[in-house]
Design a protein around this motif. Structure first.
Motif, mmCIF file in Angstrom:
data_model
loop_
_atom_site.group_PDB
_atom_site.id
_atom_site.type_symbol
_atom_site.label_atom_id
_atom_site.label_comp_id
_atom_site.label_asym_id
_atom_site.label_seq_id
_atom_site.Cartn_x
_atom_site.Cartn_y
_atom_site.Cartn_z
ATOM 1 N N ARG A 30 19.538 -16.851 85.072
ATOM 2 C CA ARG A 30 18.806 -15.824 84.318
ATOM 3 C C ARG A 30 17.676 -16.448 83.508
ATOM 4 N N THR A 31 17.954 -17.580 82.879
ATOM 5 C CA THR A 31 16.940 -18.262 82.073
ATOM 6 C C THR A 31 15.787 -18.745 82.941
ATOM 7 N N VAL A 32 16.131 -19.392 84.054
ATOM 8 C CA VAL A 32 15.101 -19.947 84.949
ATOM 9 C C VAL A 32 14.281 -18.840 85.601
ATOM 10 N N SER A 33 14.932 -17.758 86.026
ATOM 11 C CA SER A 33 14.192 -16.688 86.695
ATOM 12 C C SER A 33 13.284 -15.951 85.711
ATOM 13 N N LYS A 34 13.717 -15.821 84.453
ATOM 14 C CA LYS A 34 12.849 -15.213 83.433
ATOM 15 C C LYS A 34 11.634 -16.100 83.180
ATOM 16 N N LYS A 35 11.882 -17.413 83.137
ATOM 17 C CA LYS A 35 10.800 -18.372 82.900
ATOM 18 C C LYS A 35 9.760 -18.277 84.020
ATOM 19 N N ALA A 36 10.259 -18.199 85.254
ATOM 20 C CA ALA A 36 9.357 -18.092 86.409
ATOM 21 C C ALA A 36 8.557 -16.792 86.347
ATOM 22 N N LEU A 37 9.218 -15.719 85.925
ATOM 23 C CA LEU A 37 8.556 -14.422 85.821
ATOM 24 C C LEU A 37 7.424 -14.464 84.793
ATOM 25 N N VAL A 38 7.723 -15.065 83.635
ATOM 26 C CA VAL A 38 6.706 -15.193 82.584
ATOM 27 C C VAL A 38 5.526 -16.033 83.082
ATOM 28 N N ALA A 39 5.838 -17.135 83.770
ATOM 29 C CA ALA A 39 4.786 -18.015 84.288
ATOM 30 C C ALA A 39 3.925 -17.286 85.320
ATOM 31 N N ASN A 40 4.573 -16.521 86.201
ATOM 32 C CA ASN A 40 3.834 -15.777 87.230
ATOM 33 C C ASN A 40 2.940 -14.709 86.616
ATOM 34 N N GLU A 41 3.457 -14.033 85.616
ATOM 35 C CA GLU A 41 2.660 -12.993 84.953
ATOM 36 C C GLU A 41 1.448 -13.609 84.266
ATOM 37 N N ALA A 42 1.659 -14.774 83.675
ATOM 38 C CA ALA A 42 0.561 -15.461 82.982
ATOM 39 C C ALA A 42 -0.512 -15.873 83.987
#
Length: 224
Positions: free
Chosen positions: A178-190
């Motif tokens: 959950r932590t890693v996938s949220k991090k990836a999501l934030v990075a992709n959105e950025a």
């Protein structure tokens, strides 16, 4: 969450490095053997140096390979520290419920972990050897309070009886996912938003993982 032993035909989506830490003889190697191979050895020898086992499972329809590192709890092997923690996304901090000293040392282990590991590492406090409940020296309440204060997950296990071992590792791995996938999501959105400040490598704040449904973050799973 379903999980499987054996090979997967599809590719591995994630590899998560987990480190086991805690005093010697608290059962770190036995927890690993139980989770990775469903084995338990009554004449287990002290771990020399560093070793790891892997197990592949499915989380949220993704194929996750857990690479779980085990090392000696003895001081003379602590020279491996920085390399041992490098790249770890999760940690299991283990003590023996029958040995108060192993619980008292948890503070020192946590300090070392936080000094060397990534600040977003997911940590679970594990009280092992619930099969020796008649010799208990660490009340569950003490460990729960400590886990709550330090923002750790908490569970009691028995590697010998295979109690909560699967659940402890699965909970830890799910929270890492959950932590890693949220991090990836934030990075992709950025990236898609073209935010140049983020693209230059500024720190991205990762929301803390929510606890699994059905219990608090630091709740102890009953071994009954």
């Amino acid at each position: 969450m379903s999980n499987f032993h054996g090979d997967f035909s599809q590719n591995i989506d994630y590899v998560f490095k987990i480190v086991l830490i805690g005093d010697s003889a608290v059962g770190k190697s036995q927890l690993l053997a139980r989770f990775a191979r469903n084995e338990f050895s009554l004449d287990s020898k002290a771990t020399i140096g560093v070793e790891f086992q892997t197990r592949t499972l499915a989380i949220d329809h993704k194929t996750v390979k857990a690479q779980i590192w085990d090392t000696a709890g003895q001081e003379r092997y602590r020279a491996v520290t920085s390399a041992y923690y490098r790249g770890a996304v999760g940690a299991m901090l283990v003590y023996d419920i029958t040995k108060r000293q192993s619980f008292d040392h948890v503070v020192r282990w946590l300090e070392e972990l936080r000094g060397h590991a990534d600040k977003n590492i997911v940590i679970m406090l594990v009280g092992n050897k619930t099969d020796l409940g008649h010799l208990r020296n660490v009340p569950s309440e003490d460990a729960k309070e400590f886990a709550e204060r330090e923002n750790l997950y908490f569970m009691e296990t028995s590697a010998l009886e295979s109690t909560n071992v699967e659940m402890a590792f699965n909970t830890l791995l799910t929270e890492i996912y959950r932590t890693v996938s949220k991090k990836a999501l934030v990075a992709n959105e950025a990236e898609s938003g073209g935010n140049s400040a983020l693209l230059k490598g500024s720190n991205i704040v990762v929301p803390s993982a929510e606890p699994l449904s059905g219990g608090s973050k630091y709740s102890c799973c009953s071994s009954s």
